[in-house]
Each structure stands twice: as structure tokens, then as C-alpha cells.
Design an enzyme around this catalytic site. Structure first.
Site, PDB file in Angstrom:
ATOM      1  N   ASP A  70      41.175  39.354  27.841  1.00 56.22           N
ATOM      2  CA  ASP A  70      41.658  40.335  28.798  1.00 56.22           C
ATOM      3  C   ASP A  70      40.946  41.664  28.590  1.00 56.22           C
ATOM      4  OD1 ASP A  70      43.764  41.803  30.534  1.00 56.22           O
ATOM      5  OD2 ASP A  70      44.505  39.739  30.488  1.00 56.22           O
ATOM      6  N   HIS A 108      46.070  46.207  31.268  1.00 54.83           N
ATOM      7  CA  HIS A 108      46.366  44.819  31.603  1.00 54.83           C
ATOM      8  C   HIS A 108      46.589  43.936  30.376  1.00 54.83           C
ATOM      9  CE1 HIS A 108      45.725  40.878  33.626  1.00 54.83           C
ATOM     10  NE2 HIS A 108      46.172  41.526  34.687  1.00 54.83           N
ATOM     11  N   ASN A 229      46.285  36.090  43.156  1.00 51.19           N
ATOM     12  CA  ASN A 229      47.283  36.655  44.068  1.00 51.19           C
ATOM     13  C   ASN A 229      46.709  36.845  45.464  1.00 51.19           C
ATOM     14  OD1 ASN A 229      48.837  37.008  41.651  1.00 51.19           O
ATOM     15  ND2 ASN A 229      47.713  38.911  41.306  1.00 51.19           N
ATOM     16  N   SER A 294      49.074  37.038  36.675  1.00 47.95           N
ATOM     17  CA  SER A 294      48.703  37.475  35.330  1.00 47.95           C
ATOM     18  C   SER A 294      49.924  37.518  34.427  1.00 47.95           C
ATOM     19  CB  SER A 294      48.085  38.864  35.367  1.00 47.95           C
ATOM     20  OG  SER A 294      46.710  38.784  35.610  1.00 47.95           O
TER      21      SER A 294
END
Length: 471
Positions: A70, A108, A229, A294
Site C-alpha cells: 500500500d 491509505h 469501486n 480497499s
């Protein structure tokens, strides 16, 4: 996209602008200072609704390392004290062993890590106590502190592998270079589960990724990836969640149905988990509400860690099979492109009697390479790293290796064999018919005054040939 599609036929204009697949937009994140359990822990509805608190009766993830590929994880967050077991910066941008938040969405990685393995924390003041209605004391997180976020696998450890995605990388490495290197580093450093909460708008992936994902498969590592998404442009599942053998996670809304914005669709989806009204830790010690697959991905990756902790010798294929075979069927009966095999049921995944299997229900990258690449696996040697520069996140299409066209010989051989047997069979029948006709001509017929006409077949000859010929 199907896993067996001839990918060289597609235009790769959308490849490979990888982006972090969570946080539907920057505005969707609302951060705040650290708070007590009654204001944050109670918001973790998925712990009870997905069967996680019941699964903790069996396992809490002890002894399992989960790699989070990430934007880096802030190991100083109070809920992550003692959670990080190592890390690396793959971006080349100076990510400080994976603990510096980098990239287009630096928060994130910390959001993902806290949802996966957060341990909460003790209140700063000895007199601070959670409210009487708080549900997240010891019963909601074993030894987790009463404040903050407790993850799905609160006794697991995190390996933070930082990548620079979503914007120009000052370290010079492209998206395509970072992902396979990150996967290999995670495998080599003991990860039993890899969480990839990122994705692209293309179902295809560079051939240069094949070797890394094959390496993870051969080393028996579970890879869990986000489906993407719709609100972020993912109308269908994008790579790396389309890679065979990867457990792809779709998103659910607060009502437990397929999310319209915080999910996607595709045949590679394995299971669905909550993706809306999520919360997680922010770099610097804060918290945020967010949405996206996520956040659904670490919920499922955490369950995989619980299973691997309970049964350390269980294969990755069996771990994945436990998760998908115990999921609650939703949508169209059976596996479908919105829910996959169904809605995550962590309690059943840890407690149900699941028959053993050696086959990953989501396929095998090894088999895919054998069929689609015709054994032409790209070299695994890393390319020379250029001097640091500002590199665009998307490479030109020409640099993406493509699958070789199937050999004409491969497709011709089976047909030739079939035709050969066919001609042989017809020849045998024809010869038998000829001999029969000859025999009938040479023998006198009862009551016949003249020999049989040579242009007319004997009685029953044609019927014999017709009835014996395969239809």
C-alpha cells in the site's frame, strides 16, 4: 474479462494506471483526534455482523504475518503499537522501511492496517473510561485496549510494503515495476497473507507480473485483492484482482447488499464484505470514516490470517476454499459477478466442517500461464533502476508484454488426429461393403434367372453401410 480471455486482442489504453482502491474520494474521509471506544469502536459493525467476534473464540491471528502492499503504514499510530514486524519501501521514493506514508493517498495504508490488525490502545488518562454502552471492551477485541480501532486479526503482525501509486513517482519506478517487486519481497519476508487494496481500470496485467504471482502461489501464500469501486471508474474488476488464484473482494453497503458505488463486478470475485461506513486509523494518531473495497479487503485478509493461525499447515487453496465455501449465498443462486460465492461469514470459516481440497476454487496462475502464455514466462530479473525522476504512473502500451498467439500446430494436431481416425473408420466400412457386394455377386441367387446388375447394390448392402456409419 474472463480469466481465459486472449488478452492480446484487447486494447490496453486503460492499462495500467493503478490507483488505491479505497476512499471513494478525498472528501469521503473525515478525520478526528483520538477518541474513546464509544465514539469509534462501536462503529465497527462488521466485527459482529460478519461473524468476526465469534471467530475470535477460535483464533485471533497469532503468529501470522500479513503483508500490506500500500502507501506505507504509520507504525506510531497508538492502535498499531507492536503490530509492525518489518517493512520495505519498494517505490524508491524513500518510504522509510514501509512506515512513511507516501503517494497520492498517504493515509491509505494506515487505514487498511488498522482495520486488519489494529489492537486499540489504553486511554491517555488513567481516569478515562469507555461509556456504559460501549461494546468494544475485552469482549470485542480480546486483549485490545478499550479505545480506538481493533482489527479483524488483532494478534497478527503486519509487514508494510510501501508503493507510490496514483501520481507521478519521484522515485522513478512505475506501477508495473513496483507491484511484482512488492509481492516478491512480501513472500521472501515471511508473509502468509498479502493484502492488496489497490486496483486498475483494466482487467489485464503486464506479463512481467506473472512470475511474481506464480512465485507467491508456489510458496503457498494467500493473496487478497480489492475489486475496485464504480465511483472510482471501476465498472468491472481490474487487475491485480483478475489474476487467477487471487481472492477478490467485492463491497457491501450498510444493508448487506452489493454496494453501488463502493464495489465493482466481475467473474473473478470470490467473496463480498462490508465496504461502506468504515472507520480506520490515520497517520499521526487520528481516525477517519471511509468507504471502498480497499476497506473490505483487509476484513477478508484478516479472516485468512485467523484461519492460518488456527491451522498453520493448511494450504493457501484450502484457506481460500474455507472462506468462499462458507460464505452466505447472495444475489443470483450460486457464484455470481456481484457477490462471488457470497457474503463473508467469518464464524463459519473458522468453525464449519469444510471438506479438504487441493484445488483453489478461484483458479491457478500456473495453469493460466501454461495455457495463455504458452510457457513464454517473462524474465524475473528486475530491470535496471534509473536515476530518481518524476515518472508518470502509466507506461506506454508498447512496454507491456503480451501473450503469444496460440500455435497453429497446437490447434491443427487434434483435428488431424480426429480426421485420421474418421477416414480410417470410413475406409474399413467401405472395404467391408465392397467385399460383401462381391460375395453376393459371386453366389447364385435363389430364383434368379439373370445375374445382378453391376450398377445396383446387393440387398441390404447400403443399409449395412448406413447403419454402421457414425452420425
Amino acid at each position: 474479462m474472463t480469466r481465459a480471455t486472449a488478452r492480446h486482442r484487447r486494447t490496453a489504453s486503460a492499462l495500467m494506471a493503478l490507483a488505491l482502491a479505497g476512499g471513494m474520494s478525498a472528501a469521503a474521509l473525515t478525520s478526528a483526534a483520538p477518541a474513546h471506544a464509544d465514539s469509534w469502536r462501536d462503529k465497527e459493525y462488521w466485527l459482529a455482523e460478519s461473524g468476526i467476534t465469534k471467530a475470535w473464540e477460535v483464533s485471533k491471528g497469532a503468529g501470522v504475518k500479513v503483508a500490506v502492499i500500500d502507501s506505507g503504514v504509520d507504525g506510531t499510530h497508538p492502535d498499531l503499537a507492536g503490530v509492525l514486524a518489518g517493512g520495505a519501501d519498494i517505490s524508491g521514493a524513500g518510504g522509510a522501511n514501509g512506515q512513511e506514508s507516501i503517494g497520492a493517498k498517504p493515509e491509505h495504508g494506515t487505514l487498511v492496517a488498522t482495520m486488519l490488525a489494529g489492537r486499540g490502545h489504553q486511554p491517555a488518562s488513567a481516569t478515562a473510561k469507555p461509556s456504559a454502552g460501549a461494546s468494544a471492551g475485552p469482549a470485542a477485541g480480546s486483549d485490545a485496549g478499550p479505545d480506538g480501532v481493533v482489527g479483524v486479526a488483532p494478534e497478527a503482525q503486519i509487514l508494510s510494503v510501501s508503493t507510490w501509486l496514483g501520481s507521478a513517482n519521484p522515485g522513478g519506478k512505475s506501477d508495473q515495476d513496483q507491484i511484482p517487486e512488492a509481492v516478491r519481497w512480501a513472500v521472501d519476508n515471511g508473509a502468509r497473507v498479502i493484502n492488496i487494496s489497490l486496483g486498475s481500470t483494466s482487467p489485464e496485467w503486464p506479463q512481467s507480473w506473472d512470475a511474481a504471482f506464480l512465485y507467491a502461489e508456489q510458496k503457498d501464500v494467500v493473496i487478497v485483492a480489492a475489486a475496485g469501486n464504480r465511483v472510482g471508474g471501476n465498472v468491472q474488476v481490474g487487475a491485480p484482482a483478475t489474476i487467477p488464484g487471487v481472492l477478490t473482494v467485492a463491497g457491501l453497503d450498510r444493508n448487506g447488499t452489493a454496494s453501488i458505488d463502493a464495489s465493482s463486478q466481475g467473474i473473478s470475485i470470490g467473496v463480498a464484505a462490508p465496504a461502506e461506513d468504515l472507520i480506520g486509523g490515520m497517520p499521526g494518531g487520528g481516525y477517519a470514516e471511509w468507504a471502498g473495497t480497499s476497506g473490505a479487503t483487509p476484513i477478508v485478509a484478516g479472516v485468512a490470517a485467523l484461519i492460518r493461525s488456527k491451522w498453520p499447515e493448511m494450504s493457501a487453496s484450502q484457506v481460500i476454499n474455507r472462506i468462499v465455501s462458507t460464505a452466505k449465498d447472495a444475489g443470483a443462486p450460486g457464484k455470481d459477478p456481484l457477490y462471488g460465492f457470497g457474503v463473508l461469514n467469518a464464524e463459519a470459516a473458522l468453525k464449519a466442517d469444510v471438506p479438504e481440497t487441493k484445488v483453489n476454487p478461484l483458479g491457478s496462475i500456473s495453469d493460466w500461464i501454461r495455457v495463455q502464455r504458452r510457457g513464454n514466462l517473462a524474465t524475473t530479473a528486475p530491470a535496471a533502476t534509473p536515476a530518481p525522476s518524476s515518472a508518470a504512473p502509466t507506461l506506454p502500451e508498447a512496454t507491456v508484454p503480451v501473450a503469444e498467439k496460440p500455435s497453429q500446430l497446437d490447434s491443427a494436431v487434434p483435428a488431424a488426429v480426429v480426421l485420421g481416425f474418421g477416414f480410417l473408420f470410413v475406409g474399413i466400412i467401405a472395404a467391408a461393403a465392397f467385399q460383401l457386394r462381391a460375395a453376393m455377386r459371386s453366389s447364385p441367387k435363389e430364383g434368379a434367372d439373370t445375374p445382378e446388375r453391376p450398377d445396383r447394390p446387393g440387398p441390404g448392402a447400403a443399409d449395412s453401410v448406413d447403419s454402421s456409419h457414425p452420425s
